[in-house]
Design a protein around this motif. Structure first.
Motif, PDB file in Angstrom:
ATOM      1  N   LEU A  65      12.954 -12.960  -4.338  1.00 36.86           N
ATOM      2  CA  LEU A  65      13.586 -11.651  -4.236  1.00 36.86           C
ATOM      3  C   LEU A  65      14.912 -11.558  -5.003  1.00 36.86           C
ATOM      4  O   LEU A  65      15.152 -10.552  -5.689  1.00 36.86           O
ATOM      5  CB  LEU A  65      13.790 -11.282  -2.767  1.00 36.86           C
ATOM      6  CG  LEU A  65      14.323  -9.866  -2.501  1.00 36.86           C
ATOM      7  CD1 LEU A  65      13.389  -8.810  -3.077  1.00 36.86           C
ATOM      8  CD2 LEU A  65      14.517  -9.638  -1.011  1.00 36.86           C
TER       9      LEU A  65
ATOM     10  N   GLN B 103       7.000  -4.602  -1.816  1.00 31.60           N
ATOM     11  CA  GLN B 103       6.601  -5.414  -0.671  1.00 31.60           C
ATOM     12  C   GLN B 103       5.862  -4.507   0.304  1.00 31.60           C
ATOM     13  O   GLN B 103       6.343  -3.421   0.642  1.00 31.60           O
ATOM     14  CB  GLN B 103       7.841  -6.003   0.005  1.00 31.60           C
ATOM     15  CG  GLN B 103       7.531  -6.808   1.263  1.00 31.60           C
ATOM     16  CD  GLN B 103       8.770  -7.034   2.099  1.00 31.60           C
ATOM     17  OE1 GLN B 103       9.761  -6.321   1.958  1.00 31.60           O
ATOM     18  NE2 GLN B 103       8.717  -8.008   2.977  1.00 31.60           N
TER      19      GLN B 103
ATOM     20  N   GLY C 211      14.539   1.083  -0.241  1.00 27.14           N
ATOM     21  CA  GLY C 211      14.306   0.237   0.925  1.00 27.14           C
ATOM     22  C   GLY C 211      15.013   0.719   2.171  1.00 27.14           C
ATOM     23  O   GLY C 211      15.554   1.831   2.231  1.00 27.14           O
TER      24      GLY C 211
ATOM     25  N   GLY D  99       8.181  -5.690   5.644  1.00 25.59           N
ATOM     26  CA  GLY D  99       7.760  -4.489   4.952  1.00 25.59           C
ATOM     27  C   GLY D  99       7.915  -3.261   5.839  1.00 25.59           C
ATOM     28  O   GLY D  99       8.391  -3.340   6.963  1.00 25.59           O
TER      29      GLY D  99
ATOM     30  N   THR E 229      11.406  -2.634  -1.156  1.00 25.65           N
ATOM     31  CA  THR E 229      11.339  -3.667  -0.115  1.00 25.65           C
ATOM     32  C   THR E 229      11.721  -3.073   1.224  1.00 25.65           C
ATOM     33  O   THR E 229      12.671  -2.299   1.329  1.00 25.65           O
ATOM     34  CB  THR E 229      12.252  -4.855  -0.456  1.00 25.65           C
ATOM     35  OG1 THR E 229      12.236  -5.794   0.633  1.00 25.65           O
ATOM     36  CG2 THR E 229      13.680  -4.423  -0.712  1.00 25.65           C
TER      37      THR E 229
END
Length: 394
Positions: free
Chosen positions: A254, A225, A266, A197, A192
């Motif tokens: 999520l 994502q 992420g 994004g 993510t």
């Protein structure tokens, strides 16, 4: 006997500022208080405000490095301060809480002018620009990390470490065990990149996962994502590498996906770090290099030092480096489980409760601020905005 007080929360229009503000609003309302929110047009569009909370959109000028915008910025700040003062005359807040972002600045200035107690909450490991400007005059500074950069030593006596409030669904994950991971079991990876994004993750992650040894790669199950413009080419890459992947531009569930993830890849935003450490999930984090004051690099320090995450600077974030770091973290099921435990130790799940306690302690005496509802208060601020829908997911 409890007394109802009025509180004003002021936050800039990004999820990083709005999520903790909404969490505090909900907690204060549950304690029997009334809440009003000051934000900008972007913040108004982010769902999550309590049903009976007021939302006011006020001007919020910016003072940038370009002198040509100083006059317009100053005018907007002064106009926002005047409108906030009018709101305070009607709403009579016991305290004003700023969460950073330019819309918080006029609200805090107005509170100072009215001698209303003020608190600022800093989500990042670097004190933000607005919070730096406000630090001198506020009554308390609530922080999310034990070490905060750009905080002057003379203000340290005002500091209270509370953490960064997260959603209730994420707090609930703290009571759940790390999902079982055997040497032959499915290895679930959640990717993510924040609210919109991140293209760099779309560019690197599929190829990085493809470089993993076969005993890891064949067990992968990926949820990622992606930006809308990236999603089709990322889907093609995963298909080419024969890696099962579910892709979406937005993940409404999520917290649930975080609950079953064995590893998260992420960015290092404040909300992301808070959710990972609250839930206790190991991560490989790539700080956003253009973040103000490079605060994402600082955000990840505590989690990395504890052993719950690895950080890769974006210039070094390649498929080869990702695969190498993943192998180091996933040498065995116990390695990831240990990293999850280390991440959890950095969590501050009582952040919203501790912040609400601080707010209540700073506010003026409850005897002087019993419930006072004015029917005419909605006419004080031109075009007041209705309260937003109750939070679903962010």
């Amino acid at each position: 006997m409890s007394f109802t007080k009025h509180y004003v929360l002021a936050a800039g229009g990004t999820g990083g500022h709005m999520i903790p503000a909404y969490a505090l609003a909900k907690e204060l309302v549950q304690r029997g208080h009334r809440v009003a929110l000051i934000t900008d047009e972007r913040g108004e569009k982010i769902p999550g405000m309590v049903d009976d909370g007021q939302v006011h959109v006020l001007p919020a000028g910016r003072i940038t490095k370009d002198p040509r915008g100083w006059l317009a910025g100053a005018r907007a700040i002064l106009k926002g301060r005047m409108m906030a003062m009018q709101l305070y005359d009607a709403f009579e807040p016991s305290a004003v809480v700023g969460f950073g972002g330019y819309p918080a600045f006029p609200a805090l200035l107005a509170a100072n002018r009215k001698n209303i107690p003020t608190i600022i909450h800093e989500q990042n490991a670097v004190l933000g620009r607005v919070n730096r400007l406000a630090a001198r005059s506020v009554n308390a500074i609530a922080t999310s990390y034990p070490d905060i950069l750009k905080l002057k030593p003379k203000y340290e006596e005002k500091v209270h470490l509370v953490g960064n409030p997260v959603r209730e669904e994420v707090i609930a994950l703290r009571e759940e065990p790390y999902p079982p991971l055997t040497e032959e079991g499915i290895f679930r990876v959640l990717v993510t990149g924040g609210s919109q994004g991140a293209t760099i993750l779309s560019d690197v992650v599929p190829d990085g996962l493809a470089l993993l040894p076969m005993h890891l790669r064949r067990r992968l199950q990926v949820t990622q994502q992606c930006r809308e413009q990236d999603i089709e080419r990322v889907r093609e890459k995963y298909a080419e590498h024969d890696i099962p992947a579910e892709l979406a531009t937005y993940l409404p569930d999520l917290p649930q996906r975080l609950g079953w993830a064995h590893l998260v890849i992420g960015r290092a935003g404040a909300s992301t770090i808070a959710e990972l450490t609250t839930a206790g999930r190991p991560a490989i984090l790539i700080p956003l290099p253009i973040a103000t004051d490079d605060h994402q690099t600082q955000n990840v320090r505590e989690m990395v030092a504890a052993g719950g995450a690895r950080s890769i600077a974006q210039p070094q974030f390649t498929a080869k480096e990702l695969a190498k770091q993943m192998q180091k973290m996933a040498l065995g099921p116990e390695a990831l489980q240990n990293a999850a435990r280390f991440a959890r130790k950095c969590g501050r799940p009582d952040a919203v409760s501790d912040l609400a306690d601080l707010v209540e302690s700073i506010g003026t005496s409850p005897l002087s601020k019993t419930l006072k509802v004015k029917e005419e208060q909605s006419s004080i601020i031109p075009n007041p905005r209705p309260a937003l829908a109750k939070e679903t997911t962010q």
